[in-house]
Motif scaffolding. Structure first.
Motif, PDB file in Angstrom:
ATOM      1  N   THR A   1       0.824  -1.207   0.000  1.00 27.11           N
ATOM      2  CA  THR A   1       0.000   0.000   0.000  1.00 27.11           C
ATOM      3  C   THR A   1       0.859   1.259   0.000  1.00 27.11           C
ATOM      4  OG1 THR A   1      -0.132   0.003   2.423  1.00 27.11           O
ATOM      5  CG2 THR A   1      -1.847  -1.194   1.220  1.00 27.11           C
TER       6      THR A   1
ATOM      7  N   ARG B   1       2.662   3.809  -1.788  1.00 30.75           N
ATOM      8  CA  ARG B   1       2.724   4.315  -3.159  1.00 30.75           C
ATOM      9  C   ARG B   1       4.149   4.642  -3.597  1.00 30.75           C
ATOM     10  NH1 ARG B   1       3.976   6.475  -7.045  1.00 30.75           N
ATOM     11  NH2 ARG B   1       2.759   7.698  -8.534  1.00 30.75           N
TER      12      ARG B   1
ATOM     13  N   GLY C   1      -6.184  -1.821  -3.431  1.00 31.43           N
ATOM     14  CA  GLY C   1      -6.254  -0.583  -4.188  1.00 31.43           C
ATOM     15  C   GLY C   1      -6.766   0.616  -3.434  1.00 31.43           C
ATOM     16  N   GLU C   2      -7.739   0.439  -2.563  1.00 35.10           N
ATOM     17  CA  GLU C   2      -8.269   1.590  -1.848  1.00 35.10           C
ATOM     18  C   GLU C   2      -7.194   2.226  -0.969  1.00 35.10           C
ATOM     19  OE1 GLU C   2     -12.455   2.124  -0.166  1.00 35.10           O
ATOM     20  OE2 GLU C   2     -11.288   1.526   1.602  1.00 35.10           O
TER      21      GLU C   2
ATOM     22  N   VAL D   1      -3.956   1.999  -1.391  1.00 36.56           N
ATOM     23  CA  VAL D   1      -2.953   2.604  -2.274  1.00 36.56           C
ATOM     24  C   VAL D   1      -3.439   3.971  -2.756  1.00 36.56           C
ATOM     25  CG1 VAL D   1      -1.676   2.379  -4.430  1.00 36.56           C
ATOM     26  CG2 VAL D   1      -2.093   0.363  -3.030  1.00 36.56           C
ATOM     27  N   ALA D   2      -4.713   4.050  -3.151  1.00 33.61           N
ATOM     28  CA  ALA D   2      -5.259   5.314  -3.636  1.00 33.61           C
ATOM     29  C   ALA D   2      -5.278   6.363  -2.528  1.00 33.61           C
ATOM     30  CB  ALA D   2      -6.665   5.098  -4.189  1.00 33.61           C
TER      31      ALA D   2
ATOM     32  N   ARG E   1      -1.981   6.233 -10.131  1.00 30.46           N
ATOM     33  CA  ARG E   1      -2.300   5.040  -9.337  1.00 30.46           C
ATOM     34  C   ARG E   1      -1.848   3.785 -10.088  1.00 30.46           C
ATOM     35  NH1 ARG E   1      -7.974   5.409  -9.677  1.00 30.46           N
ATOM     36  NH2 ARG E   1      -8.090   7.546 -10.442  1.00 30.46           N
TER      37      ARG E   1
ATOM     38  N   ALA F   1      -5.985  -0.211  -7.706  1.00 32.03           N
ATOM     39  CA  ALA F   1      -6.124   1.222  -7.456  1.00 32.03           C
ATOM     40  C   ALA F   1      -6.598   1.960  -8.707  1.00 32.03           C
ATOM     41  CB  ALA F   1      -4.794   1.802  -6.983  1.00 32.03           C
TER      42      ALA F   1
ATOM     43  N   PHE G   1     -11.747   1.158  -6.083  1.00 24.67           N
ATOM     44  CA  PHE G   1     -11.607   2.587  -6.337  1.00 24.67           C
ATOM     45  C   PHE G   1     -12.108   2.880  -7.748  1.00 24.67           C
ATOM     46  CE2 PHE G   1      -9.292   6.707  -6.322  1.00 24.67           C
ATOM     47  CZ  PHE G   1      -9.630   7.126  -5.036  1.00 24.67           C
TER      48      PHE G   1
ATOM     49  N   ASN H   1     -11.611   1.328 -12.120  1.00 24.91           N
ATOM     50  CA  ASN H   1     -11.279  -0.093 -12.014  1.00 24.91           C
ATOM     51  C   ASN H   1     -11.791  -0.870 -13.220  1.00 24.91           C
ATOM     52  OD1 ASN H   1     -11.281  -1.098  -8.452  1.00 24.91           O
ATOM     53  ND2 ASN H   1      -9.912   0.210  -9.622  1.00 24.91           N
TER      54      ASN H   1
END
Length: 591
Positions: A153, A155, A195-196, A198-199, A242, A265, A289, A292
């Motif tokens: 996660t 980035r 992904g959430e 990471v975003a 992302r 993400a 997110f 996708n």
């Protein structure tokens, strides 16, 4: 047949500029010595009996053509299971942990397999935290059932160039490759991008000035705290900032088979300018997110997407064309199930080169916010020789959308066939059962299926056969009021971002076609559930319309309006509830 003693592979240089040590025999990347179509890499030894029989069967069936492609592929997989040299990531130091990284171990196994001439990198059951991994030629990444490659996660560990440079596209993925051949990711395990998280981390880095981002917009998402569900605001960094989950660029002979891919993400599974790719038996679950997309095929050739199950927050299976000199060409999409908060099957919106020789068949669509099938040729490219067949869509807000627009140039669409299409359109938001992120749900009348070119663009030879539409209806002038005389207002909107609702209210509830040369409607059934102020079918500026059997159910108005159009033949229009006394009316006929 050649002798079964096969030569050892020399080291395969990743590029002409590869200067690593111990490369006295550096050569350009050769084709594998045996069954190169499927990337089977053999070491120098005598085959055992089972290997010999499997390999012989593949060779015989390939020569005689007596086996289906599916059977050949199955035999290939069995042979590969017995022959490939295996590299267990645990032997390289990988640990089953959500907090301790196994990136180095996985990458070391990939590199060793590649240097050895090819092999299988084996991921046993367990969870392995990784930052980006680069796949190399002649390597298979195999995820055992119960195995998960868990994306970091953080980035800052993703090497994503700030510029939107598609030549650097591969580097944008958790699992990525560039210029590789004979690569595969197989098994029953999973790749989870988290992904959430990471975003959210990307958004924090944008706020701190670490990452430059043009977007700066925020999104709202429903979150739960105990028994309370409430809206929370999140930053929404641009999609280029992302990371994707799988990103393969300029690769040949690619196989993705059986794996579960989830929680990206941004785009989930992406192939750029790849040739001879097979994406089969994939399960995609990604509503983590925005943006996708489940599967993106960009300027690829000779590609198969088959037996995939996709539930995505953006387009389910999407063909794109980012470069004027390239096309998506010779693509087959079949036997898939798609649920999407955008469109299920989509061509575009990026459509600079275009799409040619595309087959989409036997697709189940459900709970989809936009179109079951959208073909959007709007950036100066082509869309031609396209067949869409055997589509069953339920709880979906639009059946068919085909446009030749002018966003980045005059576009064309030719030789497009829709056949055996069934769609049920509800009155209420169809993806509400999924939506975590709020999408504006404005009050509106339902939209018809739409086939339209701009006045400057060409749409030619469109066929719609065996099309059944069941629509909630209920369109009222209290919400919006559109008439045939308003159709010229569409002309100023063909340069916009394309969606089926881009033109606003339209004067038909079932099907509207505009600016088309050569249109066949055969065996069409349109069923209205609640009264609607609009006519079922409107044709505007159409040359050579042929209608063969059209039935309208629960509609009192004239079934077909022909405006400034010429009909080659109109036969067998039925509407039992029709009180107008006419099966079609002709307006402003100047043709």
């Amino acid at each position: 047949m050649k002798a079964l003693f096969l030569p050892e592979m020399k080291y395969i240089a990743e590029s002409e500029n590869d200067t690593r040590a111990n490369l006295p025999n550096k050569v350009k990347r050769p084709a594998p010595p045996f069954f190169d179509k499927y990337g089977i890499i053999l070491k120098k030894r005598i085959m055992n009996k089972r290997e010999f029989i499997l390999s012989l069967l593949i060779a015989v069936f390939s020569i005689t053509g007596n086996a289906s492609e599916d059977k050949k592929f199955e035999l290939m997989v069995q042979s590969k299971n017995y022959i490939l040299q295996q590299y267990n990531i645990k032997d390289f130091g990988a640990v089953d942990s959500k907090t301790e990284y196994s990136t180095g171990a996985v990458q070391a196994a990939v590199d060793k397999a590649s240097v050895a001439g090819g092999g299988r990198v084996y991921v046993p059951a367990g969870t392995y935290l990784i930052s980006p991994i680069k796949l190399r030629s002649n390597v298979e990444l195999y995820l055992e059932e119960g195995a998960t490659l868990l994306g970091t996660t953080d980035r800052t560990k993703y090497n994503i160039p700030e510029e939107k440079n598609y030549n650097l596209a591969g580097e944008r993925g958790l699992i990525w490759a560039e210029g590789a051949s004979n690569i595969s990711i197989r098994g029953k395990g999973a790749i989870d991008g988290q992904g959430e998280a990471v975003a959210e981390h990307t958004g924090r880095l944008v706020a701190e000035g670490v990452i430059t981002d043009r977007n700066g917009s925020a999104i709202k998402k429903y979150v739960e705290d105990g028994n309370t569900k409430f809206l929370r605001e999140f930053p929404r960094p641009q999609e280029e900032n992302r990371p994707m989950l799988i990103a393969l660029y300029d690769c040949k002979d690619v196989v993705l088979d059986g794996i579960h891919i989830k929680n990206a993400a941004t785009w989930v599974t992406t192939l750029w300018r790849c040739d001879n790719a097979k994406l089969i038996n994939l399960t995609v679950r990604s509503r983590a997110f925005w943006n996708n997309d489940g599967i993106d095929i960009i300027d690829c050739t000779n590609t198969l997407v088959k037996n995939c199950d996709i539930d995505s927050a953006d387009d389910g299976i999407c063909l794109k064309s980012h470069m004027r000199d390239y096309l998506c060409e010779n693509i087959t999409i079949e036997n898939c199930t798609v649920s999407s908060s955008a469109s299920a099957i989509k061509f575009g919106t990026a459509s600079e080169g275009g799409f040619r020789n595309i087959t989409v068949r036997n697709i189940t669509v459900k709970d989809t916010f936009r179109s079951a099938v959208a073909i959007e040729s709007v950036d100066g490219g082509i869309a031609e020789n396209i067949t869409i067949s055997d589509i069953r869509a339920t709880n979906t807000w639009n059946a068919i959308f085909l446009i030749a627009g002018t966003r980045k140039g005059t576009s064309t669409a030719k030789n497009v066939t829709f056949e055996n299409i069934y769609c049920e359109i509800p009155a209420s938001k169809p993806d509400a059962v999924h939506a975590n992120y709020t999408v504006p749900d404005r009050k509106r009348n339902l939209y018809p299926s739409l086939i339209t070119g701009s006045p400057a663009s060409d749409i030619e030879n469109v066929k719609i056969k065996n099309f059944q539409l069941v629509i909630a209806g209920g369109g009222t002038t209290n919400i919006a009021n559109s008439a045939v005389s308003h159709l010229p207002e569409m002309d100023g909107r063909y340069g916009r971002y394309p969606e089926y609702d881009m033109f606003g209210e339209l004067p038909a509830w079932g099907l509207l076609c505009r600016n088309v040369k050569g249109l066949l409607l055969e065996n069409i059934k349109l069923q209205l559930e609640q009264a609607d102020y609009r006519n079922p079918v409107v044709m505007d500026n159409i040359s050579d319309i042929m209608i063969k059997k059209l039935e309208v159910i629960n509609e009192q108005k004239t079934p077909v309006i022909l405006n400034n159009s010429s009909a080659a033949s109109i036969k067998d229009i039925k509407s039992q509830a029709n009180t107008s006394g006419k099966m079609y009316e002709v307006y402003n006929n100047e043709k």
